[in-house]
Design a protein around this motif. Structure first.
Motif, PDB file in Angstrom:
ATOM      1  N   MET A 143       7.765 -19.322  61.390  1.00 20.31           N
ATOM      2  CA  MET A 143       7.963 -20.334  60.361  1.00 20.31           C
ATOM      3  C   MET A 143       6.617 -20.897  59.943  1.00 20.31           C
ATOM      4  SD  MET A 143       9.923 -22.157  58.410  1.00 20.31           S
ATOM      5  CE  MET A 143      10.113 -23.747  57.619  1.00 20.31           C
ATOM      6  N   PHE A 144       6.220 -20.634  58.717  1.00 20.26           N
ATOM      7  CA  PHE A 144       4.960 -21.144  58.194  1.00 20.26           C
ATOM      8  C   PHE A 144       5.201 -22.411  57.377  1.00 20.26           C
ATOM      9  CE2 PHE A 144       3.999 -16.614  58.807  1.00 20.26           C
ATOM     10  CZ  PHE A 144       2.816 -16.714  59.529  1.00 20.26           C
ATOM     11  N   ASP A 145       4.202 -23.289  57.376  1.00 15.81           N
ATOM     12  CA  ASP A 145       4.253 -24.422  56.461  1.00 15.81           C
ATOM     13  C   ASP A 145       4.036 -23.942  55.026  1.00 15.81           C
ATOM     14  OD1 ASP A 145       4.583 -26.346  58.503  1.00 15.81           O
ATOM     15  OD2 ASP A 145       2.421 -26.375  58.867  1.00 15.81           O
ATOM     16  N   VAL A 146       3.063 -23.038  54.863  1.00 18.97           N
ATOM     17  CA  VAL A 146       2.731 -22.514  53.540  1.00 18.97           C
ATOM     18  C   VAL A 146       2.372 -21.040  53.659  1.00 18.97           C
ATOM     19  CG1 VAL A 146       1.259 -22.756  51.497  1.00 18.97           C
ATOM     20  CG2 VAL A 146       1.750 -24.769  52.899  1.00 18.97           C
ATOM     21  N   VAL A 147       2.906 -20.232  52.739  1.00 15.20           N
ATOM     22  CA  VAL A 147       2.421 -18.864  52.553  1.00 15.20           C
ATOM     23  C   VAL A 147       1.653 -18.836  51.239  1.00 15.20           C
ATOM     24  CG1 VAL A 147       3.019 -16.455  52.115  1.00 15.20           C
ATOM     25  CG2 VAL A 147       4.241 -17.731  53.885  1.00 15.20           C
ATOM     26  N   VAL A 148       0.391 -18.441  51.314  1.00 18.99           N
ATOM     27  CA  VAL A 148      -0.446 -18.312  50.123  1.00 18.99           C
ATOM     28  C   VAL A 148      -0.445 -16.849  49.714  1.00 18.99           C
ATOM     29  CG1 VAL A 148      -2.730 -18.653  49.120  1.00 18.99           C
ATOM     30  CG2 VAL A 148      -1.899 -20.222  50.896  1.00 18.99           C
ATOM     31  N   VAL A 149      -0.037 -16.583  48.478  1.00 17.88           N
ATOM     32  CA  VAL A 149       0.037 -15.217  47.970  1.00 17.88           C
ATOM     33  C   VAL A 149      -1.204 -14.956  47.122  1.00 17.88           C
ATOM     34  CG1 VAL A 149       1.355 -13.560  46.601  1.00 17.88           C
ATOM     35  CG2 VAL A 149       2.547 -15.310  47.958  1.00 17.88           C
ATOM     36  N   GLY A 150      -2.060 -14.037  47.568  1.00 14.05           N
ATOM     37  CA  GLY A 150      -3.294 -13.723  46.854  1.00 14.05           C
ATOM     38  C   GLY A 150      -4.505 -14.242  47.591  1.00 14.05           C
ATOM     39  N   GLY A 151      -5.441 -13.341  47.904  1.00 17.99           N
ATOM     40  CA  GLY A 151      -6.600 -13.699  48.711  1.00 17.99           C
ATOM     41  C   GLY A 151      -7.908 -13.698  47.958  1.00 17.99           C
ATOM     42  N   GLY A 152      -7.869 -13.982  46.652  1.00 16.55           N
ATOM     43  CA  GLY A 152      -9.102 -14.167  45.893  1.00 16.55           C
ATOM     44  C   GLY A 152      -9.684 -15.544  46.176  1.00 16.55           C
ATOM     45  N   PRO A 153     -10.669 -15.981  45.386  1.00 19.74           N
ATOM     46  CA  PRO A 153     -11.288 -17.288  45.633  1.00 19.74           C
ATOM     47  C   PRO A 153     -10.295 -18.446  45.673  1.00 19.74           C
ATOM     48  CG  PRO A 153     -12.648 -16.012  44.140  1.00 19.74           C
ATOM     49  CD  PRO A 153     -11.392 -15.229  44.331  1.00 19.74           C
ATOM     50  N   SER A 154      -9.282 -18.423  44.797  1.00 22.28           N
ATOM     51  CA  SER A 154      -8.323 -19.520  44.761  1.00 22.28           C
ATOM     52  C   SER A 154      -7.436 -19.534  46.006  1.00 22.28           C
ATOM     53  CB  SER A 154      -7.458 -19.412  43.503  1.00 22.28           C
ATOM     54  OG  SER A 154      -6.607 -20.526  43.387  1.00 22.28           O
ATOM     55  N   GLY A 155      -6.811 -18.402  46.306  1.00 21.39           N
ATOM     56  CA  GLY A 155      -5.911 -18.339  47.448  1.00 21.39           C
ATOM     57  C   GLY A 155      -6.623 -18.539  48.771  1.00 21.39           C
ATOM     58  N   ALA A 156      -7.801 -17.930  48.924  1.00 23.25           N
ATOM     59  CA  ALA A 156      -8.546 -18.071  50.166  1.00 23.25           C
ATOM     60  C   ALA A 156      -8.967 -19.516  50.389  1.00 23.25           C
ATOM     61  CB  ALA A 156      -9.765 -17.156  50.157  1.00 23.25           C
ATOM     62  N   THR A 157      -9.351 -20.217  49.305  1.00 23.91           N
ATOM     63  CA  THR A 157      -9.728 -21.623  49.421  1.00 23.91           C
ATOM     64  C   THR A 157      -8.530 -22.476  49.832  1.00 23.91           C
ATOM     65  OG1 THR A 157     -11.476 -21.388  47.774  1.00 23.91           O
ATOM     66  CG2 THR A 157     -10.639 -23.614  48.161  1.00 23.91           C
ATOM     67  N   ALA A 158      -7.373 -22.235  49.195  1.00 26.50           N
ATOM     68  CA  ALA A 158      -6.173 -22.997  49.545  1.00 26.50           C
ATOM     69  C   ALA A 158      -5.797 -22.773  51.005  1.00 26.50           C
ATOM     70  CB  ALA A 158      -5.019 -22.598  48.632  1.00 26.50           C
ATOM     71  N   ALA A 159      -5.837 -21.523  51.448  1.00 29.45           N
ATOM     72  CA  ALA A 159      -5.470 -21.213  52.829  1.00 29.45           C
ATOM     73  C   ALA A 159      -6.431 -21.856  53.817  1.00 29.45           C
ATOM     74  CB  ALA A 159      -5.426 -19.698  53.023  1.00 29.45           C
ATOM     75  N   GLU A 160      -7.722 -21.788  53.517  1.00 26.85           N
ATOM     76  CA  GLU A 160      -8.709 -22.391  54.422  1.00 26.85           C
ATOM     77  C   GLU A 160      -8.529 -23.902  54.508  1.00 26.85           C
ATOM     78  OE1 GLU A 160     -13.526 -22.973  55.076  1.00 26.85           O
ATOM     79  OE2 GLU A 160     -12.785 -21.907  53.308  1.00 26.85           O
ATOM     80  N   ASP A 161      -8.360 -24.567  53.363  1.00 30.50           N
ATOM     81  CA  ASP A 161      -8.203 -26.020  53.368  1.00 30.50           C
ATOM     82  C   ASP A 161      -6.988 -26.439  54.191  1.00 30.50           C
ATOM     83  OD1 ASP A 161     -10.431 -26.221  51.788  1.00 30.50           O
ATOM     84  OD2 ASP A 161      -9.410 -27.108  50.061  1.00 30.50           O
ATOM     85  N   LEU A 162      -5.869 -25.763  53.991  1.00 28.45           N
ATOM     86  CA  LEU A 162      -4.649 -26.118  54.716  1.00 28.45           C
ATOM     87  C   LEU A 162      -4.781 -25.832  56.206  1.00 28.45           C
ATOM     88  CD1 LEU A 162      -2.083 -24.845  52.091  1.00 28.45           C
ATOM     89  CD2 LEU A 162      -2.283 -27.206  52.885  1.00 28.45           C
ATOM     90  N   ALA A 163      -5.405 -24.707  56.545  1.00 23.12           N
ATOM     91  CA  ALA A 163      -5.590 -24.372  57.953  1.00 23.12           C
ATOM     92  C   ALA A 163      -6.484 -25.388  58.651  1.00 23.12           C
ATOM     93  CB  ALA A 163      -6.160 -22.968  58.092  1.00 23.12           C
ATOM     94  N   ARG A 164      -7.530 -25.823  57.973  1.00 24.74           N
ATOM     95  CA  ARG A 164      -8.434 -26.812  58.569  1.00 24.74           C
ATOM     96  C   ARG A 164      -7.747 -28.159  58.773  1.00 24.74           C
ATOM     97  NH1 ARG A 164     -13.284 -24.820  59.342  1.00 24.74           N
ATOM     98  NH2 ARG A 164     -14.079 -23.134  57.998  1.00 24.74           N
TER      99      ARG A 164
END
Length: 394
Positions: free
Chosen positions: A1-22
């Protein structure tokens, strides 16, 4: 169970994933991998500072921008007290994805298919085709961030109007850079406004250290992008350089009116249409959009209010709406004919225009500290559009 799944690992998706993980959220980052987006690769100092980009990611540092008109007029604009960094997306995007994973995001490799909802929508699953097995796989999540590019499947399926974004078709070739000469400078970006290269946008020659990006964009689907790029290379003295890669993709130039579906999904980056009009700049706005989407998702997770997804667009537009509006009007005014492009390059010769343009580009905001200069530019702009300025060729 994830809080968020980010679809797409370009600059936008990678930034969103990093911010949420931190922030301690349980995040998955789903990316197809192996795809390189055609991109000049310019990133301003504000991006470097705001997103902590290390110097080893910069393959070149540009100190001059050259505008070239249809008749060959050349206007060099120095970048005073700084530089514009250049990155290669084949290395930059994996760097951002790896940093997100190091922060705690779980990397998934595959192609997004759809979002399944069960139990009256209370249970949500991102369904994707696993790259390694080819099997249809699904993961459970509370929220989804769609950062899967200009022709976003997430936006098309979940966001009103998400399948009707106007697109520019972009194409570039990465070539082995020649030694510095009369036509090529490894510390200069060339922007070519010429209807023979692009009838409604521009061509570019951007240095990438040992290589260079040479490309163009257009709204018109009947334009032969490869032929236009070959003509640009010939005109720039680069026809004989070795071609290392060829890449093409659509690029949106108009933000969507809505970035979320009001219940569990928000989009960012190209999927939200946030590429700057006129300039086509996308990396900075993609990363800001990813950060805004992450902030909105975090707000929903904290409050339980799905209406907080709308904060993503609100946060972004609060800071960048005016810039997008001004750039859109400039593109509409000057890109419609070679005569207009000629006058645009002539306007770029003005010192006030150069100063305010680069202050705005480097800092990503319209500078209000010099009202007299803004007034002067307004009058000059009208004079150029009206044809009242006598052209002098340099």
């Amino acid at each position: 169970m994830f809080d968020v799944v980010v679809v797409g690992g370009g600059p936008s998706g990678a930034t969103a994933a990093e911010d949420l993980a931190r922030e301690g959220h349980n995040v998955a980052l789903l990316d197809r991998e192996g795809r390189i987006k055609p991109c000049g690769g310019a990133i301003p100092p504000r991006l470097i500072a705001d997103f902590a980009i290390p110097d080893d990611q910069l393959i070149a540092k540009v100190t001059t921008a050259r505008m070239i008109s249809p008749t060959g007029r050349r206007v060099d604009i120095p970048i005073e007290n700084g530089f514009v960094g250049m990155v290669d997306r084949k290395d930059f995007d994996p760097f951002l994805r790896d940093r997100a994973v190091a922060a705690g995001a779980r990397g998934l490799t595959g192609t997004f298919l759809r979002i399944d909802r069960e139990n009256d929508g209370r249970d949500r699953f991102v369904v994707y085709r696993d790259k390694a097995t080819g099997a249809e796989t699904r993961v459970r999540t509370r929220l989804v961030i769609g950062a899967d590019g200009a022709k976003s499947r997430v936006a098309a399926q979940e966001i009103p109007g998400g399948d009707r974004t106007p697109l520019v078709f972009a194409y570039h070739e990465i070539i082995a850079a020649p030694p510095a000469n009369d036509t090529y400078d490894p510390a200069r970006c060339d922007v070519i406004y010429d209807g023979r290269i692009s009838p409604d946008f521009y061509g570019w020659v951007f240095p990438h250290g040992a290589s260079a990006s040479v490309g163009m964009g257009t709204y018109h689907p009947d334009i032969d992008l490869k032929h236009a790029t070959a003509a640009l290379r010939a005109a720039s003295g680069l026809a004989g350089c070795e071609t290392l890669r060829r890449e093409g993709a659509p690029i949106p130039l108009k933000p969507l009116r809505s970035w979320d579906n009001g219940r569990d999904t928000v989009v960012a980056g190209d999927a939200a249409g946030v590429v700057a009009p006129s300039s086509g700049e996308g990396i900075y706005y993609a990363m800001v959009g990813g950060r805004c989407a992450a902030s909105a998702a975090a707000a929903v997770l904290a409050s339980g209010r799905t209406s907080d997804l709308a904060l993503a667009r609100k946060f972004f537009m609060r800071e960048h709406r005016t810039v997008f509006r001004v750039l859109g009007r400039m593109q509409s005014a000057y890109y419609r004919s070679d005569a207009r492009r000629e006058r645009f390059v002539s306007l770029c010769h003005d010192v006030d225009v150069q100063t305010l343009t680069f202050e705005a580009y480097m800092n990503k905001r319209l500078v209000k500290a010099r009202p007299l200069a803004h007034l002067k530019i307004g009058f000059k702009n009208l004079a150029h559009l009206a044809g009242l300025v006598q052209e002098t060729h340099v």
